[in-house]
Motif scaffolding. Structure first.
Motif, PDB file in Angstrom:
ATOM      1  N   ARG A 173       0.858  -1.189   0.000  1.00  0.00           N
ATOM      2  CA  ARG A 173       0.000   0.000   0.000  1.00  0.00           C
ATOM      3  C   ARG A 173       0.888   1.231   0.000  1.00  0.00           C
ATOM      4  O   ARG A 173       2.024   1.208   0.478  1.00  0.00           O
ATOM      5  CB  ARG A 173      -0.938  -0.016   1.210  1.00  0.00           C
ATOM      6  CG  ARG A 173      -0.256  -0.193   2.553  1.00  0.00           C
ATOM      7  CD  ARG A 173      -1.294  -0.216   3.680  1.00  0.00           C
ATOM      8  NE  ARG A 173      -2.176  -1.353   3.583  1.00  0.00           N
ATOM      9  CZ  ARG A 173      -1.943  -2.527   4.156  1.00  0.00           C
ATOM     10  NH1 ARG A 173      -0.833  -2.711   4.859  1.00  0.00           N
ATOM     11  NH2 ARG A 173      -2.780  -3.510   4.040  1.00  0.00           N
ATOM     12  N   SER A 174       0.370   2.307  -0.556  1.00  0.00           N
ATOM     13  CA  SER A 174       1.181   3.513  -0.726  1.00  0.00           C
ATOM     14  C   SER A 174       1.440   4.226   0.593  1.00  0.00           C
ATOM     15  O   SER A 174       2.482   4.849   0.778  1.00  0.00           O
ATOM     16  CB  SER A 174       0.497   4.463  -1.717  1.00  0.00           C
ATOM     17  OG  SER A 174      -0.797   4.828  -1.237  1.00  0.00           O
ATOM     18  N   VAL A 175       0.489   4.169   1.497  1.00  0.00           N
ATOM     19  CA  VAL A 175       0.633   4.818   2.802  1.00  0.00           C
ATOM     20  C   VAL A 175       0.041   3.898   3.857  1.00  0.00           C
ATOM     21  O   VAL A 175      -0.825   3.064   3.555  1.00  0.00           O
ATOM     22  CB  VAL A 175      -0.093   6.182   2.852  1.00  0.00           C
ATOM     23  CG1 VAL A 175       0.541   7.165   1.889  1.00  0.00           C
ATOM     24  CG2 VAL A 175      -1.577   6.013   2.554  1.00  0.00           C
ATOM     25  N   PRO A 176       0.476   4.006   5.094  1.00  0.00           N
ATOM     26  CA  PRO A 176      -0.167   3.233   6.155  1.00  0.00           C
ATOM     27  C   PRO A 176      -1.634   3.642   6.283  1.00  0.00           C
ATOM     28  O   PRO A 176      -1.954   4.823   6.311  1.00  0.00           O
ATOM     29  CB  PRO A 176       0.631   3.610   7.407  1.00  0.00           C
ATOM     30  CG  PRO A 176       1.929   4.126   6.895  1.00  0.00           C
ATOM     31  CD  PRO A 176       1.623   4.786   5.583  1.00  0.00           C
ATOM     32  N   VAL A 177      -2.503   2.679   6.309  1.00  0.00           N
ATOM     33  CA  VAL A 177      -3.931   2.958   6.403  1.00  0.00           C
ATOM     34  C   VAL A 177      -4.411   2.621   7.807  1.00  0.00           C
ATOM     35  O   VAL A 177      -4.196   1.512   8.302  1.00  0.00           O
ATOM     36  CB  VAL A 177      -4.733   2.140   5.368  1.00  0.00           C
ATOM     37  CG1 VAL A 177      -6.227   2.370   5.555  1.00  0.00           C
ATOM     38  CG2 VAL A 177      -4.317   2.534   3.963  1.00  0.00           C
ATOM     39  N   VAL A 178      -5.015   3.589   8.451  1.00  0.00           N
ATOM     40  CA  VAL A 178      -5.550   3.369   9.792  1.00  0.00           C
ATOM     41  C   VAL A 178      -6.918   2.716   9.653  1.00  0.00           C
ATOM     42  O   VAL A 178      -7.869   3.316   9.157  1.00  0.00           O
ATOM     43  CB  VAL A 178      -5.664   4.697  10.570  1.00  0.00           C
ATOM     44  CG1 VAL A 178      -6.251   4.431  11.954  1.00  0.00           C
ATOM     45  CG2 VAL A 178      -4.305   5.361  10.686  1.00  0.00           C
ATOM     46  N   LEU A 179      -6.985   1.451  10.050  1.00  0.00           N
ATOM     47  CA  LEU A 179      -8.214   0.705   9.913  1.00  0.00           C
ATOM     48  C   LEU A 179      -8.982   0.684  11.227  1.00  0.00           C
ATOM     49  O   LEU A 179      -8.390   0.585  12.305  1.00  0.00           O
ATOM     50  CB  LEU A 179      -7.918  -0.731   9.479  1.00  0.00           C
ATOM     51  CG  LEU A 179      -7.230  -0.895   8.120  1.00  0.00           C
ATOM     52  CD1 LEU A 179      -6.832  -2.345   7.909  1.00  0.00           C
ATOM     53  CD2 LEU A 179      -8.131  -0.424   6.990  1.00  0.00           C
ATOM     54  N   GLY A 180     -10.282   0.797  11.122  1.00  0.00           N
ATOM     55  CA  GLY A 180     -11.111   0.663  12.307  1.00  0.00           C
ATOM     56  C   GLY A 180     -11.275  -0.805  12.658  1.00  0.00           C
ATOM     57  O   GLY A 180     -10.530  -1.669  12.177  1.00  0.00           O
ATOM     58  N   ASP A 181     -12.235  -1.100  13.465  1.00  0.00           N
ATOM     59  CA  ASP A 181     -12.540  -2.478  13.831  1.00  0.00           C
ATOM     60  C   ASP A 181     -13.309  -3.119  12.674  1.00  0.00           C
ATOM     61  O   ASP A 181     -14.498  -2.848  12.472  1.00  0.00           O
ATOM     62  CB  ASP A 181     -13.372  -2.486  15.121  1.00  0.00           C
ATOM     63  CG  ASP A 181     -13.569  -3.890  15.665  1.00  0.00           C
ATOM     64  OD1 ASP A 181     -13.667  -4.832  14.857  1.00  0.00           O
ATOM     65  OD2 ASP A 181     -13.618  -4.033  16.896  1.00  0.00           O
ATOM     66  N   THR A 182     -12.608  -3.958  11.894  1.00  0.00           N
ATOM     67  CA  THR A 182     -13.220  -4.540  10.700  1.00  0.00           C
ATOM     68  C   THR A 182     -14.445  -5.378  11.048  1.00  0.00           C
ATOM     69  O   THR A 182     -15.470  -5.320  10.353  1.00  0.00           O
ATOM     70  CB  THR A 182     -12.202  -5.408   9.942  1.00  0.00           C
ATOM     71  OG1 THR A 182     -11.065  -4.611   9.594  1.00  0.00           O
ATOM     72  CG2 THR A 182     -12.814  -5.983   8.673  1.00  0.00           C
ATOM     73  N   ASP A 183     -14.363  -6.149  12.120  1.00  0.00           N
ATOM     74  CA  ASP A 183     -15.511  -6.972  12.517  1.00  0.00           C
ATOM     75  C   ASP A 183     -16.723  -6.101  12.848  1.00  0.00           C
ATOM     76  O   ASP A 183     -17.860  -6.435  12.494  1.00  0.00           O
ATOM     77  CB  ASP A 183     -15.143  -7.828  13.726  1.00  0.00           C
ATOM     78  CG  ASP A 183     -14.112  -8.906  13.387  1.00  0.00           C
ATOM     79  OD1 ASP A 183     -13.721  -8.983  12.208  1.00  0.00           O
ATOM     80  OD2 ASP A 183     -13.712  -9.646  14.293  1.00  0.00           O
ATOM     81  N   ALA A 184     -16.482  -4.986  13.533  1.00  0.00           N
ATOM     82  CA  ALA A 184     -17.578  -4.076  13.867  1.00  0.00           C
ATOM     83  C   ALA A 184     -18.155  -3.441  12.607  1.00  0.00           C
ATOM     84  O   ALA A 184     -19.375  -3.241  12.498  1.00  0.00           O
ATOM     85  CB  ALA A 184     -17.089  -2.996  14.834  1.00  0.00           C
ATOM     86  N   ASN A 185     -17.278  -3.107  11.653  1.00  0.00           N
ATOM     87  CA  ASN A 185     -17.749  -2.545  10.381  1.00  0.00           C
ATOM     88  C   ASN A 185     -18.667  -3.524   9.659  1.00  0.00           C
ATOM     89  O   ASN A 185     -19.730  -3.156   9.142  1.00  0.00           O
ATOM     90  CB  ASN A 185     -16.564  -2.192   9.485  1.00  0.00           C
ATOM     91  CG  ASN A 185     -15.757  -1.031  10.022  1.00  0.00           C
ATOM     92  OD1 ASN A 185     -16.215  -0.284  10.884  1.00  0.00           O
ATOM     93  ND2 ASN A 185     -14.538  -0.876   9.521  1.00  0.00           N
ATOM     94  N   ILE A 186     -18.222  -4.788   9.602  1.00  0.00           N
ATOM     95  CA  ILE A 186     -19.021  -5.810   8.934  1.00  0.00           C
ATOM     96  C   ILE A 186     -20.374  -5.978   9.627  1.00  0.00           C
ATOM     97  O   ILE A 186     -21.422  -6.049   8.973  1.00  0.00           O
ATOM     98  CB  ILE A 186     -18.258  -7.151   8.900  1.00  0.00           C
ATOM     99  CG1 ILE A 186     -17.011  -7.035   8.016  1.00  0.00           C
ATOM    100  CG2 ILE A 186     -19.161  -8.272   8.389  1.00  0.00           C
ATOM    101  CD1 ILE A 186     -16.105  -8.245   8.078  1.00  0.00           C
ATOM    102  N   ALA A 187     -20.351  -6.032  10.955  1.00  0.00           N
ATOM    103  CA  ALA A 187     -21.590  -6.210  11.710  1.00  0.00           C
ATOM    104  C   ALA A 187     -22.571  -5.073  11.444  1.00  0.00           C
ATOM    105  O   ALA A 187     -23.765  -5.297  11.207  1.00  0.00           O
ATOM    106  CB  ALA A 187     -21.277  -6.306  13.207  1.00  0.00           C
TER     107      ALA A 187
END
Length: 296
Positions: free
Chosen positions: A105-119
């Motif tokens: 990836r071009s820059v570090p990506v700050v990801l949230g809680d993926t499981d919470a996003n899916i839910a």
């Protein structure tokens, strides 16, 4: 003043062109992201670009494409069912990311809680999907009772949509971990199978036109490519190992489908649907719209 039918055809054209625009949008976003990394640095799949700055375009484009596939009427009942199934699954492919985040990836990506996003996102999708299915059931039942349309394919199409939707809800609530880990792959595979089937149906339908006016069945060429290319690439991966095989398989299928969609849009530019959306009898010859004027 244009007739109402003219407005319908224009709307049909715009929806079709919007699908192509979404594919180009996704492709442009992927190329821009790739241009900002090392030339040899690629994610292992298009889906893995969810974990890069491409994320918003990836999710938005897939949802828009899915909506267009559901809204647009297929040329036949079978094609319509396949487009609907692919369209229903496209948002799931977008909202449930592949578990592998990759490292390019071009820059570090700050990801949230993926499981919470899916839910959150899938629950919202189910909340919207339930009344849509209910309204569809009312339309199908009303048509059957009024005998306006006794075609069993519509019942089959509704049953398939209900099975996918109900199965998705059950999987989501009963086995959340399994859903998070595998729903993306399940939805993506079925979606691509439906897309390939749509192209195969069009190749069969296109052969029924007057051979004197149709020098080559380009849908057959595209369908052949959609079957052969994945087999060859995955076989190469199995024999020699290739981390980016899935990336190129997805890219090839999406590109070929976009080409198919452009050809079909050109073919049906004036008509919208072939012969009112019904299967053409083999004995009926229809001049190819590709050789006629496409002016509005």
């Amino acid at each position: 003043m244009a007739e109402p039918a003219g407005y319908s055809i224009k709307t049909y054209r715009y929806l079709r062109m919007a699908m192509v625009a979404m594919v180009v949008l996704l492709g442009a976003s992927l190329v821009i992201e790739w241009s900002k990394t090392d030339p040899h640095c690629l994610q292992t799949s298009i889906s893995a670009y969810y974990y890069t700055p491409v994320q918003a375009i990836f999710v938005g484009a897939l949802i828009a494409i899915g909506l267009c596939m559901v809204v647009l009427k297929g040329n036949t009942e079978r094609e319509d069912i396949l487009l609907n199934v692919a369209g229903i699954l496209a948002p799931a492919v977008a909202l449930v990311p592949t578990p592998g985040q990759g490292s390019c990836r071009s820059v570090p990506v700050v990801l949230g809680d993926t499981d919470a996003n899916i839910a959150n996102n899938m629950l919202a999708l189910f909340v919207v999907g339930a009344p849509c299915l209910l309204v569809t059931a009312v339309f199908v039942l009303r048509a059957r009772l009024s005998r306006a349309d006794r075609n069993p394919m519509y019942l089959l199409g509704f049953a398939v949509a209900l099975a996918i939707f109900g199965g998705g809800i059950a999987w989501f609530f009963v086995d959340r971990d399994g859903f998070i880990d595998n729903a993306h792959y399940a939805a993506a595979v079925v979606m691509f199978v439906c897309i390939i089937a749509v192209v195969l149906l069009n190749a069969k339908q296109f052969r029924r036109k007057d051979a004197r006016r149709v020098p080559a069945n380009r849908y057959s060429v595209i369908a052949l490519g959609m079957v052969v290319v994945p087999v060859v690439l995955l076989a190469w991966k199995a024999m020699f190992g290739w981390a980016h095989a899935v990336l190129w398989v997805e890219g090839a299928l999406i590109t070929l489908f976009a080409i198919f969609w452009i050809f079909q849009t050109q073919e049906l530019w004036n008509e919208g649907l072939r012969e009112g959306g019904q299967e053409l009898p083999r004995s009926q010859a229809v001049p190819s719209p590709l050789l006629s004027s496409s002016a509005e």
